[in-house]
Design a protein around this motif. Structure first.
Motif, PDB file in Angstrom:
ATOM      1  N   SER A 525       0.846  -1.204   0.000  1.00 23.72           N
ATOM      2  CA  SER A 525       0.000   0.000   0.000  1.00 23.72           C
ATOM      3  C   SER A 525       0.880   1.252   0.000  1.00 23.72           C
ATOM      4  CB  SER A 525      -0.926   0.006   1.214  1.00 23.72           C
ATOM      5  OG  SER A 525      -1.800  -1.097   1.185  1.00 23.72           O
ATOM      6  N   ALA A 526       1.975   1.207   0.747  1.00 20.46           N
ATOM      7  CA  ALA A 526       2.906   2.338   0.758  1.00 20.46           C
ATOM      8  C   ALA A 526       3.519   2.544  -0.623  1.00 20.46           C
ATOM      9  CB  ALA A 526       3.996   2.097   1.801  1.00 20.46           C
ATOM     10  N   ILE A 527       3.873   1.446  -1.304  1.00 24.66           N
ATOM     11  CA  ILE A 527       4.416   1.551  -2.664  1.00 24.66           C
ATOM     12  C   ILE A 527       3.374   2.148  -3.601  1.00 24.66           C
ATOM     13  CG2 ILE A 527       5.200   0.219  -4.655  1.00 24.66           C
ATOM     14  CD1 ILE A 527       6.479  -1.749  -2.646  1.00 24.66           C
ATOM     15  N   ALA A 569       9.816  -1.988   1.739  1.00 20.66           N
ATOM     16  CA  ALA A 569       9.729  -0.709   2.451  1.00 20.66           C
ATOM     17  C   ALA A 569      10.749   0.265   1.869  1.00 20.66           C
ATOM     18  CB  ALA A 569       9.967  -0.920   3.941  1.00 20.66           C
ATOM     19  N   GLY A 570      11.947  -0.240   1.566  1.00 25.11           N
ATOM     20  CA  GLY A 570      12.948   0.603   0.913  1.00 25.11           C
ATOM     21  C   GLY A 570      12.479   1.076  -0.447  1.00 25.11           C
ATOM     22  N   HIS A 571      11.777   0.208  -1.169  1.00 30.42           N
ATOM     23  CA  HIS A 571      11.252   0.592  -2.485  1.00 30.42           C
ATOM     24  C   HIS A 571      10.192   1.680  -2.346  1.00 30.42           C
ATOM     25  CE1 HIS A 571      10.305   0.054  -6.734  1.00 30.42           C
ATOM     26  NE2 HIS A 571       9.018   0.051  -6.408  1.00 30.42           N
ATOM     27  N   ALA A 613      17.917  -3.264  -3.971  1.00 31.56           N
ATOM     28  CA  ALA A 613      18.650  -2.491  -2.967  1.00 31.56           C
ATOM     29  C   ALA A 613      19.607  -1.511  -3.632  1.00 31.56           C
ATOM     30  CB  ALA A 613      19.399  -3.426  -2.032  1.00 31.56           C
ATOM     31  N   ALA A 614      20.228  -1.924  -4.741  1.00 32.17           N
ATOM     32  CA  ALA A 614      21.147  -1.043  -5.452  1.00 32.17           C
ATOM     33  C   ALA A 614      20.423   0.216  -5.943  1.00 32.17           C
ATOM     34  CB  ALA A 614      21.775  -1.786  -6.627  1.00 32.17           C
ATOM     35  N   PHE A 615      19.251   0.040  -6.529  1.00 28.92           N
ATOM     36  CA  PHE A 615      18.465   1.194  -6.974  1.00 28.92           C
ATOM     37  C   PHE A 615      18.089   2.093  -5.796  1.00 28.92           C
ATOM     38  CE2 PHE A 615      14.050   2.764  -7.365  1.00 28.92           C
ATOM     39  CZ  PHE A 615      14.262   3.762  -8.305  1.00 28.92           C
ATOM     40  N   GLN A 616      17.694   1.476  -4.717  1.00 30.83           N
ATOM     41  CA  GLN A 616      17.237   2.244  -3.555  1.00 30.83           C
ATOM     42  C   GLN A 616      18.349   3.105  -2.959  1.00 30.83           C
ATOM     43  OE1 GLN A 616      15.447  -0.618  -0.861  1.00 30.83           O
ATOM     44  NE2 GLN A 616      14.212  -1.480  -2.528  1.00 30.83           N
ATOM     45  N   VAL A 617      19.571   2.558  -2.849  1.00 25.75           N
ATOM     46  CA  VAL A 617      20.644   3.350  -2.235  1.00 25.75           C
ATOM     47  C   VAL A 617      21.038   4.533  -3.115  1.00 25.75           C
ATOM     48  CG1 VAL A 617      21.538   1.440  -0.866  1.00 25.75           C
ATOM     49  CG2 VAL A 617      22.481   1.851  -3.152  1.00 25.75           C
ATOM     50  N   VAL A 618      20.879   4.396  -4.431  1.00 23.74           N
ATOM     51  CA  VAL A 618      21.183   5.523  -5.312  1.00 23.74           C
ATOM     52  C   VAL A 618      20.151   6.628  -5.119  1.00 23.74           C
ATOM     53  CG1 VAL A 618      21.497   6.283  -7.696  1.00 23.74           C
ATOM     54  CG2 VAL A 618      22.308   4.027  -6.995  1.00 23.74           C
ATOM     55  N   VAL A 619      18.878   6.274  -5.097  1.00 17.93           N
ATOM     56  CA  VAL A 619      17.825   7.284  -4.955  1.00 17.93           C
ATOM     57  C   VAL A 619      17.871   7.941  -3.588  1.00 17.93           C
ATOM     58  CG1 VAL A 619      15.320   7.627  -4.902  1.00 17.93           C
ATOM     59  CG2 VAL A 619      16.329   6.125  -6.616  1.00 17.93           C
ATOM     60  N   LEU A 620      18.157   7.165  -2.550  1.00 19.99           N
ATOM     61  CA  LEU A 620      18.118   7.680  -1.179  1.00 19.99           C
ATOM     62  C   LEU A 620      19.476   8.145  -0.684  1.00 19.99           C
ATOM     63  CD1 LEU A 620      15.850   4.861   0.327  1.00 19.99           C
ATOM     64  CD2 LEU A 620      15.152   7.193  -0.229  1.00 19.99           C
ATOM     65  N   ALA A 621      20.488   8.199  -1.584  1.00 22.79           N
ATOM     66  CA  ALA A 621      21.863   8.491  -1.168  1.00 22.79           C
ATOM     67  C   ALA A 621      21.976   9.805  -0.395  1.00 22.79           C
ATOM     68  CB  ALA A 621      22.774   8.526  -2.399  1.00 22.79           C
ATOM     69  N   ARG A 622      21.183  10.790  -0.775  1.00 18.98           N
ATOM     70  CA  ARG A 622      21.278  12.102  -0.134  1.00 18.98           C
ATOM     71  C   ARG A 622      20.860  12.077   1.338  1.00 18.98           C
ATOM     72  NH1 ARG A 622      18.679  15.801  -4.967  1.00 18.98           N
ATOM     73  NH2 ARG A 622      20.631  16.408  -5.978  1.00 18.98           N
ATOM     74  N   ILE A 623      20.006  11.131   1.697  1.00 15.92           N
ATOM     75  CA  ILE A 623      19.499  11.128   3.076  1.00 15.92           C
ATOM     76  C   ILE A 623      19.986   9.916   3.858  1.00 15.92           C
ATOM     77  CG2 ILE A 623      17.462  12.529   2.555  1.00 15.92           C
ATOM     78  CD1 ILE A 623      15.828   9.932   2.458  1.00 15.92           C
ATOM     79  N   ILE A 624      21.039   9.272   3.368  1.00 14.39           N
ATOM     80  CA  ILE A 624      21.697   8.211   4.132  1.00 14.39           C
ATOM     81  C   ILE A 624      22.889   8.834   4.837  1.00 14.39           C
ATOM     82  CG2 ILE A 624      22.922   6.006   4.009  1.00 14.39           C
ATOM     83  CD1 ILE A 624      21.291   5.304   1.548  1.00 14.39           C
ATOM     84  N   PRO A 625      22.778   9.081   6.139  1.00 12.00           N
ATOM     85  CA  PRO A 625      23.801   9.875   6.827  1.00 12.00           C
ATOM     86  C   PRO A 625      25.100   9.118   7.115  1.00 12.00           C
ATOM     87  CG  PRO A 625      22.129   9.151   8.388  1.00 12.00           C
ATOM     88  CD  PRO A 625      21.668   8.718   7.027  1.00 12.00           C
ATOM     89  N   ASP A 626      25.051   7.790   7.137  1.00 14.98           N
ATOM     90  CA  ASP A 626      26.242   7.052   7.565  1.00 14.98           C
ATOM     91  C   ASP A 626      27.090   6.553   6.395  1.00 14.98           C
ATOM     92  OD1 ASP A 626      24.133   5.422   6.875  1.00 14.98           O
ATOM     93  OD2 ASP A 626      24.689   3.799   8.235  1.00 14.98           O
TER      94      ASP A 626
END
Length: 859
Positions: A525-527, A569-571, A613-626
């Motif tokens: 549903s979130a997706i 959830a990451g997607h 997961a590879a796609f997700q880390v690219v899109v969310l890279a700006r808000i991954i603080p670690d």
């Protein structure tokens, strides 16, 4: 004159009967009264023949209830017995006086216990007496025409009738005399208490032995009793332990009577239904499968063919070895014929058998499809108006498609959008599910039907079905919404998004995301919410204005115990964050995500996990603080390119190409990073794959990359050497974007001159799926495999040599050393491009549609 008659009352005639005996038998109540008034001793006067009947027994012998009642009122002995040891009940049984027996039951005289007498009579060593008692019991326990069991069953049960029936089955009386007793048992056998007593009395081995009888009808009844007993799992165990399977097989091999064979096949059906291990025992019994298949040739009886199809289906249901054996023994060609019967009942049984033969079995799917079953089922589906036939036919067709995306899509296009929408609007849950799944497949892919489905009013019914009580229906609805709103490369469909907004789809989806007890429904549903909001500010505001919506709920799902839920959830977060800096900030403010959440998936042996997961880390890279943005983005891009290079699965290749297409028109620097590690070569190689999902997604990804000058030159060079690649590229980028400068350069090459496309080359445009059931299976969110095989969590993505790799463990083991895309140099190059490039993709795009049409027309 009267005095004379009274004096003659005790005189016997030539038959040994006196007048009072004749009067009692004929129902002359007044005469009986006169006789008894003159001489009360006549009440117990016995006849002088071999039977020695009292007037009361004579009345019973005549079936005259008036006489019976009068003599009882006069004080006659109701428990009198004849010389043959027959009392009133036994005489009624011999004469089949059912109404008189029921009359005695209503009297409920302690001296005349009807049921005890009948059951005792049933145990007689005389065939005639046992048969008479059995026929009475059969009639008394017969169910009504309206259905349902006769209430008299309880009297038989309470008076110990079941063990007596089993005893009769064991006895040495003639087999014909046993028939009504077995019919009596069948009348009451549906009761669990009766089954329990049959089993505890040792009845199962007795009836199995009777399958060897020479009497056809006795075999039939024994098989029917065993069939009914086999509806309970614990009794199937007893039957199998007593060798019922080889005994049934023997009957199949020696008997040709369809009425007997119906019971045998129904018995096999029930045994197979009880437990998978019994299916296995049936399948491994020597010569059984071939014997069953041969029966299709020898019989034409409709009832038997119906039972035969049901038995084949039940023996094969979810049992791969049995499916293979039946199909390899050519059962399909026989069942196909039955789909053309006029009888709807046989049609349905044949279609269900096909469904169970091919369900989740690639081998049988391939064999059955090769026999043109698909076309026949499609013809039946479109000709029938009966919803039941339509439902089972659609199930069979969808089972034949297996998990291959291109095959599902081909079948869905053959069924057609309008009929699929009729499925969604029907009253059948099975048709709802198939309609939703098929529409979802059509809404996906490089040549999607999103607009056609909307024009045919296929979106509105989703608002009704999303409120279904069935979770699997709700899940299909939610996935359909996602597919209808977003295409390959994360291209939104604004009209479909707005249609879902109009029927308050967001309200339902938020409610499911918050309140559903099923985490998979929550995350899907979130997706769907992210898909509706993608590029649609109105929808995004509607979602954010919903008091129950919060990214915190999605972030919590990132820590679910179910790895699939965590990945999805990451997607969902990536979908909301895609090309939307404001939403990225909101996600960060509400808790954000950590790189550690993705490590398990990025290191997984499952390519699907790594790809997503590879796609997700690219899109969310700006808000991954670690983790540094450039490094996490470069790592994700490299993993995707490794998958394009090394994967042998069509589903992963299609998904990876789709992810590249999405990233190719996201933030600045990403396209250059993608191009820097030879992605163009891999994508161009995919343009000639037979799987349309793969070549189409690759073409769309190349179309977006063509806005990058380096990629443009590489694509032009490949297409110049092989002009057929350009034809495929233009075909699949009609609804997406491709660089105008790239098209102009291609026109220049055409003027200069290009090599001819070799004759005889396979035309992949509009290519009909062949070899449908190859190993590759397209992996989409819809067909996600629950299985997960992940490595143990680690603090970084480095391999043993300190390098990060996206290729499969199999490829890594074979190669021993990583290829160019797995080297630190590749990551560094991608990182440099991501840091240094500030160019906007949108500034490179222009009015290229007309140019594309011109080039396509010229080509």
């Amino acid at each position: 004159m009267l005095i004379k008659e009274l004096k003659m009352a005790d005189e016997f005639d030539d038959t040994g009967w006196a007048q009072i005996h004749h009067a009692s038998q004929r129902g002359f109540v007044k005469s009986i009264s006169f006789f008894l008034q003159d001489d009360p001793d006549l009440l117990e006067l016995e006849t002088k023949d071999e039977r020695q009947l009292t007037p009361f027994l004579c009345a019973v012998d005549g079936g005259k209830t008036d006489s019976i009642q009068h003599l009882m009122d006069a004080g006659g002995k109701i428990d009198a017995m004849s010389a043959q040891n027959h009392g009133a009940i036994e005489i009624c049984a011999m004469k089949q006086y059912i109404e008189v027996l029921e009359y005695f039951m209503k009297l409920d005289e302690p001296k005349l216990p009807v049921w005890k007498h009948l059951l005792r009579f049933l145990q007689s060593e005389s065939d005639e007496e046992a048969d008479a008692a059995g026929r009475c019991l059969r009639t008394l326990t017969q169910g009504s025409k309206a259905g349902g069991i006769n209430p008299y069953w309880e009297h038989v049960y309470n008076n110990g009738g079941i063990p007596i029936i089993v005893k009769v089955a064991k006895s040495s009386i003639g087999e014909d005399a046993k028939v009504p007793t077995f019919q009596t048992l069948l009348n009451i056998l549906s009761k669990p208490e009766v089954k329990e007593q049959v089993a505890s009395s040792g009845g199962i081995p007795v009836f199995i032995r009777l399958l060897k009888s020479e009497k056809r009808y006795l075999i039939q009844l024994s098989a029917e009793i065993l069939k009914e007993m086999a509806t309970v799992k614990q009794y199937v165990e007893l039957e199998v332990n007593n060798n019922i399977i080889p005994s049934l097989l023997k009957v199949l091999q020696t008997c040709h009577d369809p009425e007997v064979l119906v019971q045998i096949m129904d018995c096999f059906s029930n045994i197979a239904n009880a437990e998978p291990k019994f299916q296995t025992q049936i399948g491994t019994t020597p010569n059984l499968v071939q014997t069953i298949v041969n029966l299709f040739e020898d019989q034409s009886d409709r009832a038997f063919l119906y039972s035969l199809c049901n038995a084949v289906g039940n023996i094969c249901d979810h049992e791969e070895n049995n499916q293979n054996m039946f199909v390899d023994n050519s059962v399909t060609r026989h069942i196909i014929v039955l789909t053309r019967f006029r009888s709807k009942e046989i049609q349905v049984s044949a279609v269900i058998a096909i469904y169970k033969l091919v369900h989740q079995n690639p081998h049988t799917q391939q064999v059955v499809v090769s026999e043109n079953v698909t076309e026949l089922l499609m013809e039946l589906l479109k000709k029938t108006r009966a919803e039941n036939v339509q439902e089972k036919t659609a199930l069979a067709l969808w089972a034949l498609a297996g998990k291959e995306f291109d095959v599902k899509r081909y079948l869905a296009t053959q069924i057609e959008v309008n009929l699929l929408i009729d499925f969604v609007n029907s009253n059948s849950e099975d048709l709802h599910f198939i309609g939703l799944e098929a529409l979802t497949v059509l809404a996906q892919g490089p040549l999607n039907y999103q607009t056609e489905i909307a024009v045919a009013n296929g979106i509105a019914p989703l608002g009704r079905l999303i409120r279904s009580e069935k979770e699997y229906i709700v899940l299909s609805v939610v996935r359909a919404m996602s597919a209808l709103c977003v295409g390959v490369g994360f291209v939104p469909h604004p009209k479909n998004q707005d249609t879902i907004l109009k029927f308050r789809g967001i309200k339902y989806l938020v409610a499911l995301m918050v309140h559903s007890a099923n985490e998979e429904i929550q995350v899907e549903s979130a997706i769907a919410l992210g898909s509706i909001a993608l590029g649609n500010q109105t929808a995004l505001e509607d979602i954010n204005n919903n008091i129950d919506f919060s990214y915190v709920r999605i972030l919590k799902l990132m820590y679910s115990e179910d790895p699939k839920v965590r990945l999805l959830a990451g997607h969902a977060l990536a979908t909301f964050a895609y090309n939307n800096i404001n939403q990225q900030k909101v996600i960060a403010e509400q808790g954000g995500v950590r790189f550690n959440c993705f490590i398990q998936f990025l290191q997984s042996d499952e390519e699907f996990y790594r790809c997503n997961a590879a796609f997700q880390v690219v899109v969310l890279a700006r808000i991954i603080p670690d983790e540094e943005q450039a490094l996490s983005s470069a790592a994700g891009i490299k993993l995707l390119v490794d998958l394009l290079q090394d994967s042998e699965s069509n589903d992963i290749l299609a998904l990876a190409a789709d992810c590249i297409a999405r990233l190719a028109h996201t933030r600045a620097g990403v396209p250059s990073a993608i191009v820097s590690i030879k992605t163009v070569d891999h994508l161009c190689s995919l343009l000639t794959r037979q799987a349309e999902q793969v070549r189409g997604n690759a073409a769309i990804a190349l179309g977006y990359l063509s806005f990058n000058h380096s990629a443009e030159r590489q694509i032009l060079n490949r297409c110049r050497n092989d002009p057929y690649l350009m034809r495929i590229l233009l075909y699949y980028t009609k609804q997406t974007k491709i660089s105008p400068s790239f098209l102009q350069a291609w026109r220049h090459y055409k003027r200069i001159g290009l090599p001819r496309i070799p004759e005889g080359r396979t035309n992949l445009i509009g290519y009909k799926p062949e070899g449908m059931f190859e190993d590759g299976r397209p992996m989409t969110m819809l067909s996600f495999d629950d299985t997960s095989n992940t490595r143990s969590s680690a603090s970084n993505l480095a391999g043993e040599d300190g390098r990060l790799t996206g290729r499969s463990s199999r490829a890594s083991r074979i190669s021993g050393t990583p290829r160019h895309s797995a080297t630190p140099t590749a990551i560094q190059a991608a990182s440099a491009n991501l840091r240094g490039s500030q160019l906007s993709l949108d500034s490179q795009r222009s009015q290229h549609s007309l140019v594309q049409q011109e080039v396509t027309a010229g080509d």
